[in-house]
Write a protein that holds these residues in place. Structure first.
Motif, mmCIF file in Angstrom:
data_model
loop_
_atom_site.group_PDB
_atom_site.id
_atom_site.type_symbol
_atom_site.label_atom_id
_atom_site.label_comp_id
_atom_site.label_asym_id
_atom_site.label_seq_id
_atom_site.Cartn_x
_atom_site.Cartn_y
_atom_site.Cartn_z
ATOM 1 N N ALA A 57 0.816 -1.211 0.000
ATOM 2 C CA ALA A 57 0.000 0.000 0.000
ATOM 3 C C ALA A 57 0.854 1.267 0.000
ATOM 4 N N GLY A 58 1.963 1.239 0.741
ATOM 5 C CA GLY A 58 2.785 2.444 0.855
ATOM 6 C C GLY A 58 3.885 2.552 -0.163
ATOM 7 N N ARG A 59 4.167 1.427 -0.877
ATOM 8 C CA ARG A 59 5.271 1.412 -1.847
ATOM 9 C C ARG A 59 6.582 1.861 -1.203
ATOM 10 N N ARG A 60 6.813 1.411 0.009
ATOM 11 C CA ARG A 60 8.017 1.788 0.748
ATOM 12 C C ARG A 60 8.990 0.613 0.787
ATOM 13 N N PRO A 61 10.273 0.895 1.033
ATOM 14 C CA PRO A 61 11.249 -0.194 1.103
ATOM 15 C C PRO A 61 10.938 -1.154 2.242
ATOM 16 N N ALA A 62 11.337 -2.398 2.052
ATOM 17 C CA ALA A 62 11.120 -3.412 3.079
ATOM 18 C C ALA A 62 11.941 -3.100 4.316
ATOM 19 N N LEU A 63 11.345 -3.310 5.471
ATOM 20 C CA LEU A 63 12.059 -3.139 6.739
ATOM 21 C C LEU A 63 12.855 -4.388 7.087
ATOM 22 N N ARG A 64 12.199 -5.535 7.011
ATOM 23 C CA ARG A 64 12.848 -6.794 7.373
ATOM 24 C C ARG A 64 12.477 -7.864 6.359
ATOM 25 N N PRO A 65 13.020 -7.809 5.144
ATOM 26 C CA PRO A 65 12.689 -8.851 4.155
ATOM 27 C C PRO A 65 13.169 -10.225 4.591
ATOM 28 N N ASP A 66 14.124 -10.277 5.506
ATOM 29 C CA ASP A 66 14.637 -11.561 5.982
ATOM 30 C C ASP A 66 13.610 -12.332 6.804
ATOM 31 N N LEU A 67 12.534 -11.642 7.224
ATOM 32 C CA LEU A 67 11.515 -12.306 8.036
ATOM 33 C C LEU A 67 10.407 -12.947 7.198
ATOM 34 N N ASP A 68 10.377 -12.627 5.918
ATOM 35 C CA ASP A 68 9.258 -13.084 5.096
ATOM 36 C C ASP A 68 9.127 -14.597 5.072
ATOM 37 N N ASP A 69 10.235 -15.291 4.876
ATOM 38 C CA ASP A 69 10.176 -16.755 4.829
ATOM 39 C C ASP A 69 9.884 -17.319 6.210
ATOM 40 N N LEU A 70 10.508 -16.753 7.230
ATOM 41 C CA LEU A 70 10.396 -17.260 8.595
ATOM 42 C C LEU A 70 8.951 -17.245 9.092
ATOM 43 N N TYR A 71 8.206 -16.207 8.695
ATOM 44 C CA TYR A 71 6.837 -16.041 9.190
ATOM 45 C C TYR A 71 5.788 -16.264 8.096
ATOM 46 N N ASP A 72 6.172 -17.028 7.084
ATOM 47 C CA ASP A 72 5.245 -17.424 6.039
ATOM 48 C C ASP A 72 4.508 -18.676 6.509
ATOM 49 N N ALA A 73 3.206 -18.551 6.715
ATOM 50 C CA ALA A 73 2.419 -19.655 7.271
ATOM 51 C C ALA A 73 2.379 -20.866 6.349
ATOM 52 N N PHE A 74 2.634 -20.666 5.054
ATOM 53 C CA PHE A 74 2.555 -21.776 4.109
ATOM 54 C C PHE A 74 3.874 -22.522 3.972
ATOM 55 N N ARG A 75 4.953 -21.941 4.440
ATOM 56 C CA ARG A 75 6.262 -22.581 4.299
ATOM 57 C C ARG A 75 6.595 -23.486 5.481
ATOM 58 N N HIS A 76 6.028 -23.184 6.620
ATOM 59 C CA HIS A 76 6.424 -23.916 7.824
ATOM 60 C C HIS A 76 5.183 -24.396 8.567
ATOM 61 N N PRO A 77 4.944 -25.709 8.627
ATOM 62 C CA PRO A 77 3.818 -26.217 9.418
ATOM 63 C C PRO A 77 3.936 -25.770 10.873
ATOM 64 N N ARG A 78 2.796 -25.661 11.519
ATOM 65 C CA ARG A 78 2.800 -25.175 12.907
ATOM 66 C C ARG A 78 3.687 -26.013 13.814
ATOM 67 N N ALA A 79 3.658 -27.312 13.612
ATOM 68 C CA ALA A 79 4.438 -28.194 14.496
ATOM 69 C C ALA A 79 5.936 -27.947 14.379
ATOM 70 N N ASP A 80 6.379 -27.372 13.262
ATOM 71 C CA ASP A 80 7.814 -27.155 13.033
ATOM 72 C C ASP A 80 8.286 -25.775 13.483
ATOM 73 N N ARG A 81 7.399 -24.897 13.797
ATOM 74 C CA ARG A 81 7.785 -23.497 14.028
ATOM 75 C C ARG A 81 8.647 -23.262 15.268
ATOM 76 N N PRO A 82 8.493 -24.050 16.347
ATOM 77 C CA PRO A 82 9.373 -23.800 17.496
ATOM 78 C C PRO A 82 10.855 -23.958 17.184
ATOM 79 N N ALA A 83 11.197 -24.752 16.176
ATOM 80 C CA ALA A 83 12.605 -24.997 15.839
ATOM 81 C C ALA A 83 13.195 -23.897 14.961
ATOM 82 N N LEU A 84 12.387 -22.959 14.515
ATOM 83 C CA LEU A 84 12.879 -21.892 13.655
ATOM 84 C C LEU A 84 13.604 -20.820 14.475
#
Length: 439
Positions: A64-91
């Protein structure tokens, strides 16, 4: 106040309400409990805390703001489709302190975007949709986090007043209400914050049927248990019976015997008697379907449920809410985690539908018979992972919202969905029958 100023104020209020709920559900626990996994079905609360910030950054700051990413490194880590819930504590998750700091940084920029002039012609900005979408997303995680609290072992950390007592006329209500047959408008084209699976509006012809006036209560469900309902395969679909056996279901989740003939339940760390007049809670679709068959009835279709909740026979209109188009208030429905339990059956007469059906919004999500499918003319907006990837026979639709749902994410067109085995969600049901069938 201009229309634009009103939309800005509304969006700001909803974003602030969502954040207050997120913090209330996480500030009450220490870091160790926030980063622990209280059930393999759920994420650590610390994951949810940072995830809502990441979604806000993606959609409000970047898109919406067309602004630079603040933390692009978090996108994969907090992508609900990449990591099943049971696996998230190990991230390598952010600590709670890091997550809170990140939330604040994202919100500062999001508010700058909100106060700027919207981009003309951009559907994300139309009527503040993207801000409403983000507020709804965070409030949905607020309900998910509340479910995690219910699964958590340990002393209570959440508290809320009990809901009001049932009104004087609650015991005299008819068991069921006739919903007349004929067409009605299902879905919406007019609600600016409705999500893609609620669109487009379309006409559905629904034959006449009888709908329960109130959701099925704990007392009624106990009759099903006492009559051997969990032990009789006649009432279960083949898949349901197999699940009942393998999961060893004998009662709603969190119920247990008190040593005698009564039932107790655990609710957010409290142990208490099961209140007979509350809607039954924490049952899966298979249990709801089996009860309906045992009672000689059935679960409503999704179209039946929405017609019962929205159709006004006097005007032919489909209302935003059962009571009309006025936003929910405490007199209408039990929403927003105000009470942390369902209200007694028959409550909230001000929230009844034009036909007199009560508690269609709030208290408990209600299982319907239908699979989660797109409406005719469905179009993805703004991303396919919100709805499209879930369409199909694997998920059953729930309607109405629970006491854990915020008003911003609860309306007559809102569609929820989950696997038919899920019980940790705040789900109950009501039953119906086709007009002309025996009661």
């Amino acid at each position: 106040m201009s229309g634009q100023a009103q939309r800005l104020a509304h969006a700001l209020a909803e974003l602030e309400a969502a954040r207050a709920r997120t913090l209330a559900l996480t500030d009450c626990l220490g870091d160790d409990e926030l980063m622990a996994q209280h059930s393999p079905l759920m994420s650590p609360l610390g994951w949810d805390l940072a995830h809502v910030g990441n979604q806000e950054e993606i959609w409000l700051v970047r898109e919406a703001g067309r602004r630079p990413a603040l933390r692009p490194d978090l996108d994969d880590l907090y992508d609900a489709f990449r990591h099943p819930r049971a696996d998230r504590p190990a991230l390598p998750l952010l600590s709670p302190a890091q997550a809170r700091r990140y939330l604040g940084q994202v919100r500062d920029q999001a508010l700058e975007v909100l106060s700027a002039s919207p981009r003309a012609g951009d559907p994300l900005h139309a009527d503040g949709f993207v801000f409403g979408m983000v507020a709804q997303h965070e409030q949905q995680h607020g309900e998910t986090m509340l479910a995690t609290h219910q699964l958590r072992a340990g002393p209570p950390v959440l508290d809320a007043p009990a809901p009001p007592s049932a009104p004087a006329d609650a015991r005299g209500l008819p068991r069921e209400v006739l919903v007349p047959g004929g067409p009605f408008t299902m879905g919406t084209d007019s609600d600016p914050w409705a999500l893609d699976n609620e669109r487009p509006a379309h006409t559905v012809d629904v034959p006449a049927f009888w709908m329960d006036t109130v959701p099925v209560t704990n007392a009624a469900y106990q009759e099903f248990i006492a009559d051997g309902g969990y032990d009789d395969p006649r009432w279960w679909t083949p898949e349901g019976w197999e699940h009942r056996r393998t999961a060893e279901l004998t009662a709603p989740q969190f119920w247990f015997r008190d040593g005698g003939t009564g039932w107790l339940r655990r609710r957010f760390g409290h142990v208490e008697e099961v209140p007979p007049d509350e809607p039954v809670l924490h049952v899966c679709w298979y249990e709801a379907d089996a009860y309906a068959r045992w009672a000689g009835r059935r679960l409503p279709t999704e179209a039946e449920w929405e017609k019962a909740a929205r159709h006004d026979p006097a005007t032919g209109r489909s209302l935003t809410y059962p009571w009309g188009d006025e936003p929910p208030s405490p007199e209408h429905a039990n929403l927003g985690q105000r009470h942390l339990r369902p209200a007694p059956a028959g409550s909230f007469p001000a929230g009844a539908s034009p036909l007199g059906i009560r508690q269609l919004l709030g208290d408990v999500w209600e299982w319907t018979s239908g699979d989660f499918r797109p409406y005719p003319g469905f179009a993805v907006f703004p991303y396919k992972e919100y709805s499209e990837v879930f369409f199909g026979p694997s998920y059953k639709v729930l309607r109405g919202g629970s006491f854990g749902v915020a008003p911003v994410a609860c309306r007559g067109t809102f569609r929820n969905w989950d696997y038919p085995i899920r019980r940790q969600i705040f789900a109950g049901f009501r039953t119906c029958r086709t007009a002309g069938e025996a009661r």
